[in-house]
Design a protein around this motif. Structure first.
Motif, PDB file in Angstrom:
ATOM      1  N   ASP A 286       0.804  -1.218   0.000  1.00  0.00           N
ATOM      2  CA  ASP A 286       0.000   0.000   0.000  1.00  0.00           C
ATOM      3  C   ASP A 286       0.846   1.282   0.000  1.00  0.00           C
ATOM      4  N   SER A 287       2.156   1.167  -0.239  1.00  0.00           N
ATOM      5  CA  SER A 287       3.004   2.366  -0.352  1.00  0.00           C
ATOM      6  C   SER A 287       2.581   3.181  -1.573  1.00  0.00           C
ATOM      7  N   ARG A 288       2.482   4.461  -1.389  1.00  0.00           N
ATOM      8  CA  ARG A 288       1.986   5.344  -2.467  1.00  0.00           C
ATOM      9  C   ARG A 288       3.119   6.179  -3.048  1.00  0.00           C
ATOM     10  N   ILE A 307      -5.139  15.897 -14.469  1.00  0.00           N
ATOM     11  CA  ILE A 307      -4.189  14.957 -13.866  1.00  0.00           C
ATOM     12  C   ILE A 307      -4.937  13.773 -13.256  1.00  0.00           C
ATOM     13  N   SER A 308      -6.017  14.051 -12.557  1.00  0.00           N
ATOM     14  CA  SER A 308      -6.809  12.995 -11.936  1.00  0.00           C
ATOM     15  C   SER A 308      -7.381  12.043 -12.978  1.00  0.00           C
ATOM     16  N   ALA A 309      -7.762  12.587 -14.129  1.00  0.00           N
ATOM     17  CA  ALA A 309      -8.308  11.747 -15.190  1.00  0.00           C
ATOM     18  C   ALA A 309      -7.242  10.826 -15.786  1.00  0.00           C
ATOM     19  N   ARG A 310      -5.991  11.278 -15.783  1.00  0.00           N
ATOM     20  CA  ARG A 310      -4.914  10.484 -16.365  1.00  0.00           C
ATOM     21  C   ARG A 310      -4.415   9.389 -15.422  1.00  0.00           C
ATOM     22  N   VAL A 311      -4.480   9.639 -14.121  1.00  0.00           N
ATOM     23  CA  VAL A 311      -3.989   8.656 -13.145  1.00  0.00           C
ATOM     24  C   VAL A 311      -5.150   8.276 -12.216  1.00  0.00           C
ATOM     25  N   PRO A 312      -5.949   7.318 -12.611  1.00  0.00           N
ATOM     26  CA  PRO A 312      -7.136   6.953 -11.816  1.00  0.00           C
ATOM     27  C   PRO A 312      -6.759   6.433 -10.430  1.00  0.00           C
ATOM     28  N   GLY A 313      -7.729   6.485  -9.538  1.00  0.00           N
ATOM     29  CA  GLY A 313      -7.520   6.025  -8.168  1.00  0.00           C
ATOM     30  C   GLY A 313      -7.344   7.197  -7.226  1.00  0.00           C
ATOM     31  N   ALA A 314      -6.920   6.893  -6.018  1.00  0.00           N
ATOM     32  CA  ALA A 314      -6.758   7.921  -4.992  1.00  0.00           C
ATOM     33  C   ALA A 314      -5.684   8.923  -5.405  1.00  0.00           C
ATOM     34  N   LEU A 315      -5.967  10.191  -5.196  1.00  0.00           N
ATOM     35  CA  LEU A 315      -5.033  11.276  -5.524  1.00  0.00           C
ATOM     36  C   LEU A 315      -5.090  12.292  -4.383  1.00  0.00           C
ATOM     37  N   THR A 316      -3.940  12.503  -3.713  1.00  0.00           N
ATOM     38  CA  THR A 316      -3.901  13.411  -2.576  1.00  0.00           C
ATOM     39  C   THR A 316      -2.941  14.552  -2.874  1.00  0.00           C
ATOM     40  N   LEU A 317      -3.449  15.788  -2.746  1.00  0.00           N
ATOM     41  CA  LEU A 317      -2.602  16.964  -2.916  1.00  0.00           C
ATOM     42  C   LEU A 317      -1.882  17.227  -1.589  1.00  0.00           C
ATOM     43  N   ILE A 318      -0.551  17.062  -1.589  1.00  0.00           N
ATOM     44  CA  ILE A 318       0.255  17.236  -0.383  1.00  0.00           C
ATOM     45  C   ILE A 318       0.689  18.689  -0.219  1.00  0.00           C
ATOM     46  N   TYR A 319       1.047  19.316  -1.321  1.00  0.00           N
ATOM     47  CA  TYR A 319       1.601  20.672  -1.257  1.00  0.00           C
ATOM     48  C   TYR A 319       1.352  21.359  -2.597  1.00  0.00           C
ATOM     49  N   SER A 320       0.983  22.619  -2.545  1.00  0.00           N
ATOM     50  CA  SER A 320       0.766  23.398  -3.767  1.00  0.00           C
ATOM     51  C   SER A 320       1.377  24.772  -3.601  1.00  0.00           C
ATOM     52  N   ALA A 321       2.204  25.171  -4.547  1.00  0.00           N
ATOM     53  CA  ALA A 321       2.777  26.517  -4.569  1.00  0.00           C
ATOM     54  C   ALA A 321       2.897  26.940  -6.022  1.00  0.00           C
ATOM     55  N   VAL A 322       1.768  27.273  -6.607  1.00  0.00           N
ATOM     56  CA  VAL A 322       1.722  27.695  -8.009  1.00  0.00           C
ATOM     57  C   VAL A 322       1.216  29.128  -8.058  1.00  0.00           C
ATOM     58  N   GLU A 323       1.977  29.994  -8.708  1.00  0.00           N
ATOM     59  CA  GLU A 323       1.592  31.380  -8.885  1.00  0.00           C
ATOM     60  C   GLU A 323       1.673  31.719 -10.366  1.00  0.00           C
ATOM     61  N   TRP A 324       1.032  32.825 -10.726  1.00  0.00           N
ATOM     62  CA  TRP A 324       1.081  33.294 -12.107  1.00  0.00           C
ATOM     63  C   TRP A 324       1.991  34.513 -12.157  1.00  0.00           C
ATOM     64  N   VAL A 325       3.094  34.373 -12.895  1.00  0.00           N
ATOM     65  CA  VAL A 325       4.054  35.453 -13.065  1.00  0.00           C
ATOM     66  C   VAL A 325       4.069  35.824 -14.532  1.00  0.00           C
ATOM     67  N   HIS A 340      -1.429   1.540  -6.550  1.00  0.00           N
ATOM     68  CA  HIS A 340      -1.132   0.603  -7.644  1.00  0.00           C
ATOM     69  C   HIS A 340      -0.272   1.227  -8.736  1.00  0.00           C
ATOM     70  N   HIS A 341       0.044   2.527  -8.648  1.00  0.00           N
ATOM     71  CA  HIS A 341       0.890   3.176  -9.663  1.00  0.00           C
ATOM     72  C   HIS A 341       2.367   3.000  -9.326  1.00  0.00           C
ATOM     73  N   ASP A 342       3.191   2.792 -10.392  1.00  0.00           N
ATOM     74  CA  ASP A 342       4.636   2.762 -10.181  1.00  0.00           C
ATOM     75  C   ASP A 342       5.299   3.870 -11.010  1.00  0.00           C
TER      76      ASP A 342
END
Length: 366
Positions: A286-288, A307-325, A340-342
């Motif tokens: 169960d390592s992710r 992104i979620s559509a491309r990699v099905p299954g559980a998807l957890t956002l851990i960190y986000s730092a996106v800005e528009w410059v 199940h993804h490698d």
């Protein structure tokens, strides 16, 4: 030695060249500075170009050489080697009298405002015009125009002690514009201000740049100033330029460790709580998989739905730092994918979802 000049040569030397936007306005070549009694150079072979009409930021830590560099730009300091050419004028060729005339066409904004406490807002702005011998009627018209520009009409008769820090800096900006300069030099213009006031001053400087097409060169140690205001940036450290380029490019993809720490401290960091759980290989069924998606303005979009559509299954956002410059996404996402993804599979699935994709490792929850 007597120096002879052709009639009109000095007048031509002191007349700015009215190049179109995009032409080189400030040219710095091989600039070095060593102070008397010092073994280390304050500046080492600086080469920079600033184009007409752009806002150019020079960022660095305290003691990096920023203030020395900007003082060489208006010849408050004489470089040990190298040249500064502004509007086609080599500043080293100017006499003291010619330098005074040139400085009147170059605005300067200081960190500590430098207002005269015994003069009102209006009188502080008017003073350079008085010194230059501008007639009273023209002075009144120019001061009225500048008071409106910086939003201080109602405070024009106030004393500096009655003003907030932001209002004092607005007076300093108005005073710097009295001679309609084509170049504005800013020495840590916002470092003495709170964040909200800083934003208002940056908005004002951007307005001045857009409306008056004034080239602005500013030095700062504040990342947000460069991010919110500048078109181009140079990073200086120990008297040397480490890297330079469009803000969005340097900010999103710093090449030097000093730049990464200065502009984007979280560039390579992981959340502290996650670090002991991370391993380079899968430890449990169960390592992710933990992946880092970087965006540096090359075209990829941080679209979580795609992104979620491309990699099905559980998807957890851990960190986000996106800005528009400059209308380009810069920054990164840290995502924890389904167990199940490698790694090999993810590279195939997400290659087009980021400008750079990094598989960081596997997370095994305790």
């Amino acid at each position: 030695m007597v120096s002879l000049t052709i009639p009109g040569e000095r007048e031509a030397l002191l007349t700015p060249t009215m190049d179109a936007p995009g032409k080189v306005h400030v040219q710095i070549r091989g600039l070095s500075k060593r102070y008397v009694g010092q073994t280390q150079e304050a500046l080492k072979g600086i080469d920079l170009q600033v184009k007409r009409g752009e806002i150019f930021g020079i960022i660095g830590r305290s003691g990096a050489g920023k203030s020395t560099l900007i003082r060489c730009l208006n010849r408050l300091e004489n470089p040990t080697q190298g040249t500064v050419v502004i509007d086609g004028i080599d500043l080293s060729r100017l006499t003291d009298r010619e330098l005074v005339a040139w400085r009147r066409r170059t605005g300067m904004i200081f960190q500590h405002f430098n207002l005269l406490s015994a003069k009102t807002v209006r009188e502080n702005i008017e003073l350079p015009l008085k010194v230059a011998g501008v007639p009273a009627a023209q002075r009144r018209q120019k001061v009225d125009e500048l008071l409106a520009l910086v939003g201080l009409e109602e405070r024009q008769h106030a004393w500096p002690a009655q003003l907030s820090g932001g209002q004092k800096q607005r007076v300093g900006i108005a005073r710097a514009l009295v001679h309609d300069p084509e170049l504005l030099l800013c020495d840590e213009a916002t470092s003495a201000l709170d964040p909200e006031t800083t934003r208002s001053i940056l908005t004002l400087l951007k307005k001045i740049n857009q409306q008056r097409h004034i080239t602005i060169v500013l030095i700062t140690h504040e990342m947000d100033v460069v991010h919110d205001l500048c078109h181009q940036v140079a990073v200086i450290d120990q008297g040397e330029i480490l890297e330079r380029g469009p803000v969005w490019q340097v900010y999103s993809d710093p090449q030097q460790e000093t730049t990464r720490q200065l502009l984007n401290p979280q560039f390579a960091a992981l959340p502290e709580a996650l670090q002991p759980l991370l391993t380079p290989t899968r430890q449990q069924p169960d390592s992710r998989l933990l992946v880092r998606l970087r965006y540096n303005g090359q075209g990829a979009q941080p679209d979580l739905a795609a992104i979620s559509a491309r990699v099905p299954g559980a998807l957890t956002l851990i960190y986000s730092a996106v800005e528009w410059v400059e209308r380009k996404p810069t920054g990164q996402l840290l995502l924890l994918l389904d167990a199940h993804h490698d790694a090999a599979q993810v590279y195939d699935l997400l290659t087009d979802s980021a400008d750079q994709l990094e598989v960081t490792g596997y997370v095994t929850e305790s």
